[in-house]
Design a protein around this motif. Structure first.
Motif, PDB file in Angstrom:
ATOM      1  N   SER A  95       0.831  -1.216   0.000  1.00 30.75           N
ATOM      2  CA  SER A  95       0.000   0.000   0.000  1.00 30.75           C
ATOM      3  C   SER A  95       0.860   1.259   0.000  1.00 30.75           C
ATOM      4  N   GLY A  96       2.152   1.100   0.292  1.00 33.43           N
ATOM      5  CA  GLY A  96       3.036   2.255   0.381  1.00 33.43           C
ATOM      6  C   GLY A  96       3.203   2.731   1.823  1.00 33.43           C
ATOM      7  N   LYS A  97       2.648   1.979   2.781  1.00 35.02           N
ATOM      8  CA  LYS A  97       2.724   2.414   4.178  1.00 35.02           C
ATOM      9  C   LYS A  97       4.158   2.443   4.702  1.00 35.02           C
ATOM     10  N   GLY A  98       4.986   1.512   4.229  1.00 41.03           N
ATOM     11  CA  GLY A  98       6.375   1.463   4.689  1.00 41.03           C
ATOM     12  C   GLY A  98       7.145   2.709   4.265  1.00 41.03           C
ATOM     13  N   THR A  99       6.970   3.100   3.005  1.00 41.36           N
ATOM     14  CA  THR A  99       7.650   4.297   2.507  1.00 41.36           C
ATOM     15  C   THR A  99       7.168   5.521   3.275  1.00 41.36           C
ATOM     16  N   LEU A 100       5.863   5.613   3.496  1.00 41.93           N
ATOM     17  CA  LEU A 100       5.331   6.748   4.246  1.00 41.93           C
ATOM     18  C   LEU A 100       5.871   6.760   5.666  1.00 41.93           C
ATOM     19  N   ALA A 101       5.934   5.595   6.296  1.00 39.07           N
ATOM     20  CA  ALA A 101       6.431   5.509   7.669  1.00 39.07           C
ATOM     21  C   ALA A 101       7.879   5.992   7.736  1.00 39.07           C
ATOM     22  N   ARG A 102       8.697   5.560   6.781  1.00 39.04           N
ATOM     23  CA  ARG A 102      10.107   5.978   6.782  1.00 39.04           C
ATOM     24  C   ARG A 102      10.223   7.483   6.570  1.00 39.04           C
ATOM     25  N   ARG A 103       9.433   8.010   5.647  1.00 38.01           N
ATOM     26  CA  ARG A 103       9.494   9.461   5.368  1.00 38.01           C
ATOM     27  C   ARG A 103       9.057  10.274   6.587  1.00 38.01           C
ATOM     28  N   LEU A 104       7.982   9.820   7.254  1.00 40.72           N
ATOM     29  CA  LEU A 104       7.505  10.548   8.440  1.00 40.72           C
ATOM     30  C   LEU A 104       8.538  10.475   9.566  1.00 40.72           C
ATOM     31  N   ALA A 105       9.148   9.297   9.728  1.00 36.54           N
ATOM     32  CA  ALA A 105      10.157   9.141  10.785  1.00 36.54           C
ATOM     33  C   ALA A 105      11.333  10.083  10.534  1.00 36.54           C
ATOM     34  N   THR A 106      11.769  10.173   9.286  1.00 35.97           N
ATOM     35  CA  THR A 106      12.878  11.076   8.953  1.00 35.97           C
ATOM     36  C   THR A 106      12.463  12.520   9.197  1.00 35.97           C
TER      37      THR A 106
ATOM     38  N   TYR B 130      10.291  13.807  11.260  1.00 30.34           N
ATOM     39  CA  TYR B 130      10.162  14.170  12.680  1.00 30.34           C
ATOM     40  C   TYR B 130      11.364  13.737  13.518  1.00 30.34           C
ATOM     41  N   GLY B 131      12.344  13.077  12.894  1.00 26.21           N
ATOM     42  CA  GLY B 131      13.528  12.626  13.645  1.00 26.21           C
ATOM     43  C   GLY B 131      13.175  11.569  14.674  1.00 26.21           C
ATOM     44  N   LEU B 132      12.254  10.677  14.324  1.00 29.32           N
ATOM     45  CA  LEU B 132      11.801   9.642  15.262  1.00 29.32           C
ATOM     46  C   LEU B 132      12.305   8.265  14.835  1.00 29.32           C
ATOM     47  N   PRO B 133      12.512   7.349  15.793  1.00 31.55           N
ATOM     48  CA  PRO B 133      12.857   5.975  15.419  1.00 31.55           C
ATOM     49  C   PRO B 133      11.672   5.284  14.755  1.00 31.55           C
ATOM     50  N   HIS B 134      11.968   4.368  13.846  1.00 29.64           N
ATOM     51  CA  HIS B 134      10.917   3.700  13.075  1.00 29.64           C
ATOM     52  C   HIS B 134      11.056   2.192  13.176  1.00 29.64           C
ATOM     53  N   LEU B 135       9.938   1.501  13.384  1.00 36.44           N
ATOM     54  CA  LEU B 135       9.942   0.041  13.340  1.00 36.44           C
ATOM     55  C   LEU B 135       8.917  -0.439  12.319  1.00 36.44           C
ATOM     56  N   ASP B 136       9.407  -1.179  11.324  1.00 38.78           N
ATOM     57  CA  ASP B 136       8.549  -1.867  10.364  1.00 38.78           C
ATOM     58  C   ASP B 136       8.231  -3.218  11.013  1.00 38.78           C
ATOM     59  N   THR B 137       7.041  -3.338  11.596  1.00 32.72           N
ATOM     60  CA  THR B 137       6.740  -4.560  12.359  1.00 32.72           C
ATOM     61  C   THR B 137       6.627  -5.789  11.456  1.00 32.72           C
ATOM     62  N   GLY B 138       6.403  -5.572  10.155  1.00 33.43           N
ATOM     63  CA  GLY B 138       6.391  -6.702   9.221  1.00 33.43           C
ATOM     64  C   GLY B 138       7.724  -7.438   9.268  1.00 33.43           C
ATOM     65  N   LEU B 139       8.816  -6.691   9.507  1.00 34.92           N
ATOM     66  CA  LEU B 139      10.138  -7.332   9.565  1.00 34.92           C
ATOM     67  C   LEU B 139      10.242  -8.295  10.742  1.00 34.92           C
ATOM     68  N   THR B 140       9.514  -8.022  11.829  1.00 37.47           N
ATOM     69  CA  THR B 140       9.591  -8.930  12.988  1.00 37.47           C
ATOM     70  C   THR B 140       8.937 -10.274  12.632  1.00 37.47           C
TER      71      THR B 140
ATOM     72  N   ASP C 157      10.400  10.388  23.181  1.00 34.23           N
ATOM     73  CA  ASP C 157       9.969  11.363  22.170  1.00 34.23           C
ATOM     74  C   ASP C 157       8.909  10.799  21.232  1.00 34.23           C
ATOM     75  N   GLY C 158       8.752   9.481  21.271  1.00 36.10           N
ATOM     76  CA  GLY C 158       7.783   8.845  20.397  1.00 36.10           C
ATOM     77  C   GLY C 158       8.457   7.975  19.356  1.00 36.10           C
ATOM     78  N   ALA C 159       7.693   7.493  18.400  1.00 35.24           N
ATOM     79  CA  ALA C 159       8.205   6.585  17.379  1.00 35.24           C
ATOM     80  C   ALA C 159       7.170   6.460  16.265  1.00 35.24           C
ATOM     81  N   VAL C 160       7.614   5.867  15.169  1.00 30.23           N
ATOM     82  CA  VAL C 160       6.702   5.541  14.071  1.00 30.23           C
ATOM     83  C   VAL C 160       6.714   4.022  13.924  1.00 30.23           C
ATOM     84  N   LEU C 161       5.551   3.389  13.983  1.00 32.11           N
ATOM     85  CA  LEU C 161       5.459   1.946  13.764  1.00 32.11           C
ATOM     86  C   LEU C 161       4.499   1.693  12.607  1.00 32.11           C
ATOM     87  N   ASP C 162       4.851   0.770  11.732  1.00 32.14           N
ATOM     88  CA  ASP C 162       3.903   0.416  10.679  1.00 32.14           C
ATOM     89  C   ASP C 162       3.707  -1.094  10.622  1.00 32.14           C
TER      90      ASP C 162
END
Ligand code: DC
Length: 210
Positions: A13-24, A26-36, A108-113
């Motif tokens: 759906s493009g959610k991963g790309t959006l998550a990475r862009r938003l994390a960058t 806002y300077g937040l850590p990002h976890l792609d939970t699909g990778l887990t 500070d928060g985080a981005v998870l997708d």
């Protein structure tokens, strides 16, 4: 102020790309939970385990080291398919969700997708996005990506694959893919990545300032 951004949506759906862009942004850590889920699936494949063996999947989920999730080593299509199979086991999900929540609990928060971030992993997120696109558009994007990387694929097979994965992810009994009641729907069918990012940013900014 803590900014916790939860992003869900179907495969491609493009959610991963959006998550990475938003994390960058806002300077937040990002976890792609699909990778887990992919890491558990790959460890099972490497060990020669049967993906239908629920006890083996649970044991693997407990032992996999999530501090070293290597996207390129986990990106193969077959691993995504296997991940969606082991993701139906409730105890596998409980184990991974606990680790994902630990990641989400940063000052500070985080981005998870993923598929269940807004509904299960982070129900109290600052803002929830549900990224959608029609199966045809998602299949087209995946095909373009394969062609771009010099590969070949059958468009009809890719579409069938996208639909099969949707069925499994939305049809499972435990934490099926669905938008949280308070998620903002973002349909990217007619958007390129820039337009989708601007739309997502506008939603997050509105929620942040509310
Ligand atoms: O997003 P992905 O293709 O990397 O995810 C692979 C599979 O993992 C997906 O088909 C279902 C599962 N998954 C899940 O059940 N819950 C999540 N939060 C993320 C992924």
């Amino acid at each position: 102020m803590t900014l916790l951004i939860a992003i869900d949506g179907p495969a491609a759906s493009g959610k991963g790309t959006l998550a990475r862009r938003l994390a960058t942004h806002y300077g937040l850590p990002h976890l792609d939970t699909g990778l887990t889920y992919r890491a558990v699936a790959k460890a099972m494949i490497d060990a020669g385990s049967d993906l239908d063996d629920e006890a083996a999947a649970i044991a693997t989920a407990r032992n996999v080291d999530f501090s070293r999730l290597d996207r390129s080593a986990l990106s193969a299509h077959a691993i995504g398919e296997a991940a969606s199979r082991i993701a139906v086991y409730p105890e596998v999900r409980r184990t991974l969700v606990a680790k994902q929540r630990e990641f989400a609990a940063q000052p500070d928060g985080a981005v998870l997708d993923g598929r269940d971030i807004g509904t299960v992993v982070c129900p109290d997120a600052t803002v929830k996005l549900y990224v959608a696109a029609s199966p045809e558009v998602r299949a087209r994007r995946r095909l373009d990506e394969i062609l771009h990387n010099g590969g070949q694929a059958d468009p009809a097979a890719i579409l069938a694959d996208v639909k099969r994965r949707d069925e499994r992810d939305t049809g499972r009994a435990d934490s099926p893919l669905r938008p949280a009641a308070d998620a903002h729907l973002l349909d990217t069918s007619d958007m390129d990545i820039e337009a989708a990012f601007r739309a997502a940013l506008a939603i997050v900014e509105t929620a942040r300032n509310a």
